[in-house]
Design a protein around this motif. Structure first.
Motif, short mmCIF file in Angstrom:
data_model
loop_
_atom_site.label_atom_id
_atom_site.label_comp_id
_atom_site.label_asym_id
_atom_site.label_seq_id
_atom_site.Cartn_x
_atom_site.Cartn_y
_atom_site.Cartn_z
N LEU A 303 8.04 4.42 -1.00
CA LEU A 303 7.51 3.42 -1.92
C LEU A 303 6.08 3.02 -1.56
O LEU A 303 5.50 2.14 -2.20
CB LEU A 303 8.42 2.18 -1.93
N ASP A 304 5.52 3.66 -0.55
CA ASP A 304 4.15 3.36 -0.13
C ASP A 304 3.16 3.44 -1.29
O ASP A 304 2.26 2.61 -1.41
CB ASP A 304 3.70 4.34 0.96
N GLY A 305 3.32 4.46 -2.13
CA GLY A 305 2.42 4.65 -3.25
C GLY A 305 2.44 3.45 -4.18
O GLY A 305 1.39 2.92 -4.57
N LEU A 306 3.65 2.99 -4.50
CA LEU A 306 3.82 1.82 -5.35
C LEU A 306 3.16 0.60 -4.70
O LEU A 306 2.43 -0.15 -5.34
CB LEU A 306 5.32 1.56 -5.56
N TYR A 307 3.42 0.45 -3.41
CA TYR A 307 2.87 -0.69 -2.65
C TYR A 307 1.34 -0.68 -2.71
O TYR A 307 0.72 -1.69 -3.02
CB TYR A 307 3.36 -0.58 -1.21
N ASN A 308 0.75 0.48 -2.43
CA ASN A 308 -0.70 0.56 -2.39
C ASN A 308 -1.34 0.32 -3.76
O ASN A 308 -2.48 -0.09 -3.85
CB ASN A 308 -1.14 1.94 -1.87
N PHE A 309 -0.59 0.60 -4.82
CA PHE A 309 -1.09 0.37 -6.16
C PHE A 309 -1.01 -1.11 -6.53
O PHE A 309 -1.98 -1.72 -6.96
CB PHE A 309 -0.30 1.21 -7.17
N ILE A 310 0.17 -1.69 -6.32
CA ILE A 310 0.42 -2.98 -6.94
C ILE A 310 0.05 -4.18 -6.06
O ILE A 310 -0.31 -5.23 -6.56
CB ILE A 310 1.90 -3.05 -7.42
N VAL A 311 0.10 -4.01 -4.74
CA VAL A 311 -0.15 -5.16 -3.88
C VAL A 311 -1.61 -5.66 -3.93
O VAL A 311 -1.85 -6.86 -4.01
CB VAL A 311 0.34 -4.89 -2.44
#
Lengths: 542, 151
Positions: A303-311
């Motif tokens: 989920l790192d990709g999602l984290y780096n996008f949305i956070v």
């Protein structure tokens, strides 16, 4: 919002907004982390303030038909569009899901002693001081049971230990008695903060948090309900999580598994909102339930990709909510609030530490480690703003306290960790002896990464619980009973910091692992040495 | 780790008669097989010799720690023995060894094995204890040195 504006136009604006947010957040984040040596989060927050509706974002743009990019929606509670705030809400769920995943409840329960008392002391002191300061400084607030006071109280309790973990691991102090205490205190801090939030939201929603006529029976019932939901869903989650992940593992697709768990986190977040609590509570509980499973690390990784996008979007949007025009009016209270928040952590965490065998130096180290604030402060402040409990000025106060604390904490922390033992003389046993460092150099980063993974497995097989400390750090705290070892990779070097009485054990473990690696490479060589593989691969090409 | 849980009267021995590395290892494995139930001597020997082939387990100060990992065992098996005469075990300090610590552990669960070795190595670094071990006249005495040394 914009009468007559077509859906396409709205979506175009949203996409342009996201583009500007991402580009600004990433560049400001880069500048703060690379050149100012500060957490990139602060840069993202500043980015939001700069491009937001109260600054550059209000400039009318010709290509948008004279409209500004971040126009304040007319008649809305928040100065950003509901669509954009939606992204921030999902981001807050991602953040708390990760925060739950990073908590190792099993380890925490085994080392809880000192850490819990330190964490509890910090939460109580900051809550009372935060809520109390609201009573003193805000004219409309006359009791700490007033919803605004309650919110200022819980916002003051939040600690973000990620910054501390990064600094301590860089200085090889994470496995020191002070470091271990900070990490477990931070877990209790998170859990208590979440439960308190649940109680406060329950009170606010029931409309019964008032200045007078405090109905303690009602408060008790709400607290019980909030705590009940939290503990109930956590226990059910912990029991079900291994079964769910086991079932999902049969899919043989970790990507799907991770997204399904995130889907469940969103589901529980929504359900907890329906149950009268906040969404982030459900997200945290889902993460916590999964944290004990063997796929926790994998889920985070996927989920790192999602984290780096949305956070970064989250921090940027939080920065946009800061209305500069009201800041001068609340500047004094903002500074007072920041100060009492830090004072509360130092006294609330420091005094219990003093009674648990640490000397003044040790207590100072622990309490400064609890100073940094981060996402939880902002999420709570955002909840207060969107529900109308906090006005824009108080939201600014909360952002100010998060900003100043995070700026002051790192240098103070570095200074506090200089000098000798943090234990009282009478108790100064071998425990406070310097940690031994064992380093292995690898020829390349990718090999070092591979070896790191193998070592973590080896520690797991030796009954240790490795967990990654903070997001984006290549640092693992490897715990078993009262023993904590830190394992970190810096470039091509893997270092283990171990207490002296564990040195033999770790050296034996590393030796065995290196031997089995050599065996592995020899077997690869056997296959590769014959050239047959490559020839087969290229067989029909030329 | 509490050594009492692993070390029993049957798990210690003095006066190993072997005079070579191979003979000593066979004796030690034989002792483990005798103490355990239904252990496959061949697979245990293979595990130990495979490990020895990677790197000799001869340490310093006359100590060797031959060990192996195999899923043919379900828990840690350990023996400590002293040989009658010093035996060349390809030690780090090139000197012969007389004190032997052998462990056989499941491949997927190495914690107890490492804990046991770490615990024993802590005792074996003490000069006084090593002298006592070499001077022990019977198994009871040898066992006592380890159990009391830890206390």
């Amino acid at each position: 919002m914009h009468e007559g504006a077509s859906l396409t136009h709205m979506m175009t604006v949203l996409v342009l907004q996201l583009a500007v947010i991402i580009l600004a957040a990433k560049s400001f984040g880069f500048i703060t982390s690379r050149f100012l040596k500060q957490s990139s989060v602060l840069g993202e927050l500043i980015a939001g303030m700069v491009i937001g509706p109260f600054a550059l974002g209000s400039i009318p743009l010709a290509f948008l038909g004279g409209q500004s990019l971040f126009a304040i929606p007319i008649g809305a509670d928040l100065p950003v569009s509901p669509e954009l705030y939606g992204f921030a809400t999902v981001a807050s769920i991602v953040l708390l899901f990760f925060s739950g995943l990073e908590t190792d409840l099993k380890t925490f329960l085994r080392f809880a002693g000192t850490g819990s008392i330190v964490g509890l002391g910090g939460v109580i002191a900051t809550f009372l001081l935060g809520a109390g300061s609201a009573v003193v400084f805000i004219p409309q607030v006359n009791s700490i049971m007033n919803p605004t006071a309650l919110f200022m109280g819980i916002i003051a309790t939040a600690t973000s230990v990620g910054i501390t973990a990064r600094i301590l691991s860089e200085r090889r102090k994470l496995s020191s008695p002070e470091g271990v205490t900070i990490l477990s205190a931070a877990v209790l801090d998170d859990v208590l903060g979440i439960v308190l939030l649940a109680v406060v939201i329950g009170l606010v929603r029931s409309g019964r948090g008032t200045d007078s006529d405090v109905d303690w029976g009602l408060i008790g019932r709400i607290a019980l309900k909030a705590f009940g939901f939290w503990i109930g869903s956590t226990v059910i989650g912990i029991i079900l999580a291994p079964r769910i992940t086991k079932g999902l593992k049969s899919l043989k697709d970790m990507g799907t598994l991770s997204m399904v768990t995130f889907g469940l986190a969103l589901m529980l977040a929504g359900l907890s909102e329906l149950a009268g609590l906040a969404m982030i509570i459900g997200a945290y509980v889902m993460g916590l339930a999964l944290s004990g499973t063997d796929v926790a690390e994998d889920i985070r990784h996927r989920l790192d990709g999602l984290y780096n996008f949305i956070v970064p979007i989250f921090f940027c949007v939080m920065g946009m909510l800061v209305d500069f025009s009201v800041l001068p009016k609340v500047l004094v209270y903002g500074l007072v609030y920041t100060f009492v928040g830090m004072f509360g952590k130092i006294v609330g965490c420091g005094v219990p530490a003093l009674t648990m065998g640490f000397n003044a130096r040790g207590a100072m180290r622990i309490s400064t480690g609890m100073l940094p604030r981060g996402e939880v402060t902002l999420i709570m402040a955002g909840l207060g703003l969107s529900s109308g409990v906090l006005d824009p000025g108080l939201f600014g106060v909360a952002v100010m306290s998060m900003f100043i604390s995070s700026l002051i904490a790192p240098p103070v922390l570095v200074k506090a960790f200089k000098g000798g033992s943090g234990f009282k003389k009478s108790l100064d046993t071998k425990k406070s002896e310097d940690l031994k460092s064992i380093s292995i150099d690898m020829p390349s980063v990718s090999l070092a990464d591979f070896v790191m993974t193998r070592l973590l497995t080896a520690f797991r097989q030796a009954d240790f619980f490795p967990r990654r400390v903070g997001h984006g750090n290549l640092v693992y705290a490897v715990q078993k009973d009262a023993v904590q070892i830190t394992l970190l990779r810096d470039g091509t070097t893997i270092t283990a910091n171990v207490p002296p009485d564990q040195e033999t054990f770790v050296r034996l473990l590393l030796t065995e692992e290196i031997l089995s690696l050599k065996e592995l490479f020899r077997s690869v060589e056997k296959v590769a040495g014959s050239d047959a593989m490559e020839r087969d691969m290229l067989g029909g090409l030329f | 780790m509490n050594l009492k849980k692993v070390l029993t009267r049957d798990a210690v021995m003095i006066g190993l008669i072997g005079t070579s590395k191979n003979e000593i290892i066979k004796e030690l494995v034989g002792l483990i097989v005798k103490n355990g139930s239904d252990l496959d001597e061949k697979s245990l020997l293979k595990a130990v010799f495979d490990r020895e082939a990677q790197m000799s387990t001869g340490m310093k100060n006359g100590i060797a720690i031959p060990h192996g990992k195999t899923n043919d065992v379900s828990e840690l098996h350990a023996v400590i023995a002293v040989s009658a005469v010093p035996v060349d075990f390809e030690c780090l300090d090139k000197k012969p060894a007389r004190i032997f610590v052998m462990t056989i552990s499941p491949a997927s669960h190495t914690g107890p094995h490492l804990q046991f070795l770490a615990e024993v190595s802590g005792l074996l670094t003490r000069d006084d204890l090593r002298e006592k071990i070499l001077a022990a006249e019977n198994e009871d005495e040898l066992l006592k040195i380890f159990l009391q040394g830890q206390a």
